[in-house]
Scaffold this motif. Structure first.
Motif, PDB file in Angstrom:
ATOM      1  N   LYS A 348     -18.299  22.155  42.903  1.00  0.00           N
ATOM      2  CA  LYS A 348     -17.717  21.638  44.158  1.00  0.00           C
ATOM      3  C   LYS A 348     -16.299  21.120  43.927  1.00  0.00           C
ATOM      4  CE  LYS A 348     -17.654  17.787  47.163  1.00  0.00           C
ATOM      5  NZ  LYS A 348     -17.260  16.463  46.749  1.00  0.00           N
ATOM      6  N   THR A 349     -16.089  20.441  42.799  1.00  0.00           N
ATOM      7  CA  THR A 349     -14.741  19.924  42.531  1.00  0.00           C
ATOM      8  C   THR A 349     -13.743  21.062  42.326  1.00  0.00           C
ATOM      9  OG1 THR A 349     -14.963  19.842  40.108  1.00  0.00           O
ATOM     10  CG2 THR A 349     -15.745  17.912  41.338  1.00  0.00           C
ATOM     11  N   GLN A 350     -14.257  22.274  42.050  1.00  0.00           N
ATOM     12  CA  GLN A 350     -13.398  23.440  41.845  1.00  0.00           C
ATOM     13  C   GLN A 350     -13.348  24.345  43.073  1.00  0.00           C
ATOM     14  OE1 GLN A 350     -11.809  23.682  38.682  1.00  0.00           O
ATOM     15  NE2 GLN A 350     -12.685  21.616  38.608  1.00  0.00           N
ATOM     16  N   GLY A 351     -13.900  23.859  44.195  1.00  0.00           N
ATOM     17  CA  GLY A 351     -13.849  24.633  45.428  1.00  0.00           C
ATOM     18  C   GLY A 351     -14.864  25.751  45.500  1.00  0.00           C
ATOM     19  N   LEU A 352     -15.959  25.606  44.733  1.00  0.00           N
ATOM     20  CA  LEU A 352     -16.972  26.660  44.694  1.00  0.00           C
ATOM     21  C   LEU A 352     -18.321  26.053  45.088  1.00  0.00           C
ATOM     22  CD1 LEU A 352     -16.895  29.667  43.775  1.00  0.00           C
ATOM     23  CD2 LEU A 352     -17.755  28.891  41.555  1.00  0.00           C
ATOM     24  N   LEU A 353     -18.984  26.649  46.079  1.00  0.00           N
ATOM     25  CA  LEU A 353     -20.311  26.179  46.474  1.00  0.00           C
ATOM     26  C   LEU A 353     -21.345  27.023  45.747  1.00  0.00           C
ATOM     27  CD1 LEU A 353     -19.698  25.769  50.299  1.00  0.00           C
ATOM     28  CD2 LEU A 353     -19.468  24.043  48.503  1.00  0.00           C
ATOM     29  N   LEU A 354     -22.119  26.370  44.874  1.00  0.00           N
ATOM     30  CA  LEU A 354     -23.098  27.062  44.038  1.00  0.00           C
ATOM     31  C   LEU A 354     -24.502  26.595  44.378  1.00  0.00           C
ATOM     32  CD1 LEU A 354     -21.999  27.206  40.294  1.00  0.00           C
ATOM     33  CD2 LEU A 354     -21.958  29.027  41.998  1.00  0.00           C
ATOM     34  N   ASN A 355     -25.461  27.446  44.074  1.00  0.00           N
ATOM     35  CA  ASN A 355     -26.869  27.144  44.301  1.00  0.00           C
ATOM     36  C   ASN A 355     -27.616  27.396  42.996  1.00  0.00           C
ATOM     37  OD1 ASN A 355     -29.612  28.864  45.533  1.00  0.00           O
ATOM     38  ND2 ASN A 355     -29.288  26.721  46.068  1.00  0.00           N
ATOM     39  N   VAL A 356     -28.425  26.420  42.591  1.00  0.00           N
ATOM     40  CA  VAL A 356     -29.233  26.564  41.375  1.00  0.00           C
ATOM     41  C   VAL A 356     -30.702  26.492  41.774  1.00  0.00           C
ATOM     42  CG1 VAL A 356     -29.891  25.462  39.193  1.00  0.00           C
ATOM     43  CG2 VAL A 356     -27.476  25.669  39.803  1.00  0.00           C
ATOM     44  N   VAL A 357     -31.480  27.480  41.358  1.00  0.00           N
ATOM     45  CA  VAL A 357     -32.918  27.488  41.641  1.00  0.00           C
ATOM     46  C   VAL A 357     -33.698  27.516  40.332  1.00  0.00           C
ATOM     47  CG1 VAL A 357     -32.855  28.517  43.950  1.00  0.00           C
ATOM     48  CG2 VAL A 357     -32.809  30.014  41.948  1.00  0.00           C
ATOM     49  N   ALA A 358     -34.981  27.170  40.410  1.00  0.00           N
ATOM     50  CA  ALA A 358     -35.859  27.178  39.235  1.00  0.00           C
ATOM     51  C   ALA A 358     -35.202  26.452  38.056  1.00  0.00           C
ATOM     52  CB  ALA A 358     -36.253  28.616  38.861  1.00  0.00           C
ATOM     53  N   GLU A 359     -34.464  25.392  38.364  1.00  0.00           N
ATOM     54  CA  GLU A 359     -33.843  24.470  37.394  1.00  0.00           C
ATOM     55  C   GLU A 359     -32.682  25.038  36.598  1.00  0.00           C
ATOM     56  OE1 GLU A 359     -37.045  22.922  35.001  1.00  0.00           O
ATOM     57  OE2 GLU A 359     -37.426  21.337  36.484  1.00  0.00           O
ATOM     58  N   ARG A 360     -32.739  26.337  36.255  1.00  0.00           N
ATOM     59  CA  ARG A 360     -31.726  26.845  35.328  1.00  0.00           C
ATOM     60  C   ARG A 360     -31.147  28.191  35.740  1.00  0.00           C
ATOM     61  NH1 ARG A 360     -34.827  27.166  29.866  1.00  0.00           N
ATOM     62  NH2 ARG A 360     -35.675  25.218  30.629  1.00  0.00           N
ATOM     63  N   VAL A 361     -31.360  28.599  36.992  1.00  0.00           N
ATOM     64  CA  VAL A 361     -30.851  29.900  37.425  1.00  0.00           C
ATOM     65  C   VAL A 361     -29.819  29.711  38.537  1.00  0.00           C
ATOM     66  CG1 VAL A 361     -31.450  32.170  38.361  1.00  0.00           C
ATOM     67  CG2 VAL A 361     -33.074  30.978  36.869  1.00  0.00           C
ATOM     68  N   ILE A 362     -28.578  30.122  38.253  1.00  0.00           N
ATOM     69  CA  ILE A 362     -27.560  30.136  39.304  1.00  0.00           C
ATOM     70  C   ILE A 362     -27.859  31.347  40.176  1.00  0.00           C
ATOM     71  CG2 ILE A 362     -25.099  30.309  39.827  1.00  0.00           C
ATOM     72  CD1 ILE A 362     -24.601  29.432  36.865  1.00  0.00           C
ATOM     73  N   ARG A 363     -28.077  31.095  41.468  1.00  0.00           N
ATOM     74  CA  ARG A 363     -28.418  32.202  42.367  1.00  0.00           C
ATOM     75  C   ARG A 363     -27.221  32.518  43.251  1.00  0.00           C
ATOM     76  NH1 ARG A 363     -32.957  31.535  47.026  1.00  0.00           N
ATOM     77  NH2 ARG A 363     -31.834  29.578  47.150  1.00  0.00           N
ATOM     78  N   LEU A 364     -26.698  33.731  43.108  1.00  0.00           N
ATOM     79  CA  LEU A 364     -25.590  34.187  43.953  1.00  0.00           C
ATOM     80  C   LEU A 364     -26.138  35.043  45.088  1.00  0.00           C
ATOM     81  CD1 LEU A 364     -23.021  35.337  41.207  1.00  0.00           C
ATOM     82  CD2 LEU A 364     -23.163  33.094  42.326  1.00  0.00           C
ATOM     83  N   LEU A 365     -25.753  34.698  46.314  1.00  0.00           N
ATOM     84  CA  LEU A 365     -26.155  35.468  47.498  1.00  0.00           C
ATOM     85  C   LEU A 365     -24.935  35.603  48.419  1.00  0.00           C
ATOM     86  CD1 LEU A 365     -29.331  33.277  48.205  1.00  0.00           C
ATOM     87  CD2 LEU A 365     -29.453  35.649  47.449  1.00  0.00           C
ATOM     88  N   PRO A 366     -23.846  36.177  47.915  1.00  0.00           N
ATOM     89  CA  PRO A 366     -22.621  36.198  48.716  1.00  0.00           C
ATOM     90  C   PRO A 366     -22.739  37.168  49.889  1.00  0.00           C
ATOM     91  CG  PRO A 366     -22.314  37.478  46.722  1.00  0.00           C
ATOM     92  CD  PRO A 366     -23.685  36.857  46.615  1.00  0.00           C
ATOM     93  N   PRO A 367     -21.809  37.073  50.839  1.00  0.00           N
ATOM     94  CA  PRO A 367     -21.854  37.990  51.977  1.00  0.00           C
ATOM     95  C   PRO A 367     -21.695  39.452  51.552  1.00  0.00           C
ATOM     96  CG  PRO A 367     -20.166  36.294  52.307  1.00  0.00           C
ATOM     97  CD  PRO A 367     -20.722  36.099  50.937  1.00  0.00           C
ATOM     98  N   LEU A 368     -22.306  40.347  52.331  1.00  0.00           N
ATOM     99  CA  LEU A 368     -22.230  41.788  52.082  1.00  0.00           C
ATOM    100  C   LEU A 368     -20.854  42.339  52.453  1.00  0.00           C
ATOM    101  CD1 LEU A 368     -25.248  41.056  52.182  1.00  0.00           C
ATOM    102  CD2 LEU A 368     -25.666  43.065  53.577  1.00  0.00           C
ATOM    103  N   THR A 369     -20.061  41.501  53.098  1.00  0.00           N
ATOM    104  CA  THR A 369     -18.753  41.926  53.608  1.00  0.00           C
ATOM    105  C   THR A 369     -17.612  41.563  52.658  1.00  0.00           C
ATOM    106  OG1 THR A 369     -18.749  39.837  54.810  1.00  0.00           O
ATOM    107  CG2 THR A 369     -19.376  41.799  56.052  1.00  0.00           C
ATOM    108  N   LEU A 370     -17.921  41.078  51.439  1.00  0.00           N
ATOM    109  CA  LEU A 370     -16.865  40.719  50.483  1.00  0.00           C
ATOM    110  C   LEU A 370     -15.952  41.904  50.223  1.00  0.00           C
ATOM    111  CD1 LEU A 370     -18.540  38.848  47.443  1.00  0.00           C
ATOM    112  CD2 LEU A 370     -17.362  37.831  49.413  1.00  0.00           C
TER     113      LEU A 370
END
Ligand SMILES: *Cc1c(COP(=O)(O)O)cnc(C)c1O
Length: 399
Positions: A348-370
């Motif tokens: 967040k301090t770097q301007g990035l919204l991240l999601n972590v699931v199952a304690e240790r997995v960064i989950r990326l689900l970006p838009p299909l329109t990137l």
């Protein structure tokens, strides 16, 4: 930030968003953030997509709701489109993923009773997530979701994910099972991908025992994994499929689709929803499906997913604190060797919204329109954040 009058169900980051565009969210102070998970796989077309905004505003001035005691043109149109894209025969409209799954669970029980099974049960998987209502949290394979809400709903049997022998053994010994419900890619459980042989084997077991194969595509559906529905990449056709998250690009809508005998199960009076399939939500979903089709966004998700995974794999090759990088289309998991929840406030301090699931997995689900440039920017920013995190001694994950 001052205390806000909410029931305390979410641990929220202290950011207040005011508007968004594509993968970007802007807070009330004008700061811009890259949203790497699209409001949890909801805004697959990105925030404030113009085609959806136009469909909603046009429909709002025409008809918002007329109840399910009548037909409405937007609902009929969406039903035809969803059946066309899924290979199913009929749809029940709900307002969320949990509700779509509730419909599937009720359908399976009714199907069981109609076949003379007096106490039907449904086979579900370890580490699954199916929602927060009583039946769907019981189906969920995560004790933290269930604890404190006992007594749970009866009629669920659990098996390990990707283990066909376990399911064969249960099929031989348990004659109360009438359906199996699973996610082709487990999202909340840590981006765990079904083996093709396992899904195909389940299809055969379902055919052999007369079970309904029910796929929870609440998160994987609507183009995210590289096909409109993930099962289309596996060459299997389920009897029931549920979807929700990406379907309305932020407007609440869920759908439970069924084919063949499963589509004949419900009769008038068996199930319902006051808001389900409202004209406004259907107008949004029609715009979403049209955009996915016209811009070939499922294929685009497949390409973007490969691009992002390939780059991440090259960057983190041989790095000890990265255990695995896996994914299907734009559903990507980066598994670290230790719990990494502290990555979220750092990002967040770097301007990035991240999601972590199952304690240790960064989950990326970006838009299909990137765009390609945005996909590369995501990788660059994420790499910087992960390296910053790993460089901090107190936080370095240790295997
Ligand atoms: C999010 C999710 C649900 C629950 O959907 P809600 O809209 O939050 O009720 C169910 N199944 C899966 C696979 C999900 O990812």
């Amino acid at each position: 930030m001052a205390e806000q009058p909410f029931l305390n169900t979410y641990g929220r980051l202290p950011i207040v968003f005011e508007h968004g565009r594509g993968p970007w969210l802007y807070d009330v102070d004008g700061n811009r953030y890259f949203d790497t998970f699209s409001g949890i796989a909801v805004c697959g077309l990105g925030h404030a997509h113009p085609a959806v905004a136009e469909a909603i505003s046009e429909q709002a001035g025409r008809l918002v709701h007329c109840s399910n005691l009548f037909h409405a043109t937007q609902q009929q149109k969406l039903a035809h489109r969803l059946c066309g894209v899924s290979g199913m025969d009929g749809v029940f409209f709900a307002n969320s993923g949990s509700e779509a799954n509730e419909a599937a669970i009720k359908l399976a029980r009714l199907y069981g009773h109609q076949r003379g099974v007096h106490s039907p049960s449904i086979l579900v998987m370890d580490r699954s997530f199916h929602g927060r209502t009583l039946a769907t949290l019981t189906a969920t394979g995560n004790r933290r979701v269930q604890a404190g809400f006992e007594p749970l709903v009866s009629g669920f049997v659990r098996a390990p994910f990707n283990d066909l022998d376990a399911i064969s053994a249960i099929a031989r010994s348990n004659h109360s099972i009438v359906a199996v419900m699973l996610e082709p890619v487990q999202g909340e459980g840590g981006v765990n991908i079904a083996d093709p042989a396992w899904l195909q084997g389940i299809r055969e077991i379902c055919d052999h025992h007369g079970w309904l194969m029910m796929l929870d595509e609440v998160q994987t559906g609507n183009g995210r994994t590289g096909a409109y529905f993930a099962y289309q990449s596996y060459g299997v056709l389920p009897d029931v499929v549920t979807t929700a998250k990406g379907l309305g690009n932020g407007v609440p809508i869920g759908a439970c689709l069924a084919r063949g005998v499963a589509a004949q199960t419900f009769q008038p009076g068996h199930h319902g929803s006051t808001f389900g399939g409202g004209a406004l939500a259907c107008a949004a979903a029609n715009a979403v499906i049209e955009t996915i089709r016209d811009e070939d966004l499922a294929e685009r998700a497949r390409q973007l997913g490969e691009r992002i995974r390939d780059r991440l794999q090259r960057i983190f090759q041989g790095v000890d604190y990265i255990r695995e990088i896996r994914g299907m289309g734009l559903m990507i998991g980066i598994e670290l060797s230790a719990p990494c929840a502290e990555l979220v406030p750092l990002a967040k301090t770097q301007g990035l919204l991240l999601n972590v699931v199952a304690e240790r997995v960064i989950r990326l689900l970006p838009p299909l329109t990137l765009s390609d440039e945005e996909a590369d920017l995501l990788v660059d920013q994420l790499t910087r954040v992960i390296k910053l995190y790993a460089a901090d001694d107190r936080q370095t994950p240790r295997p």
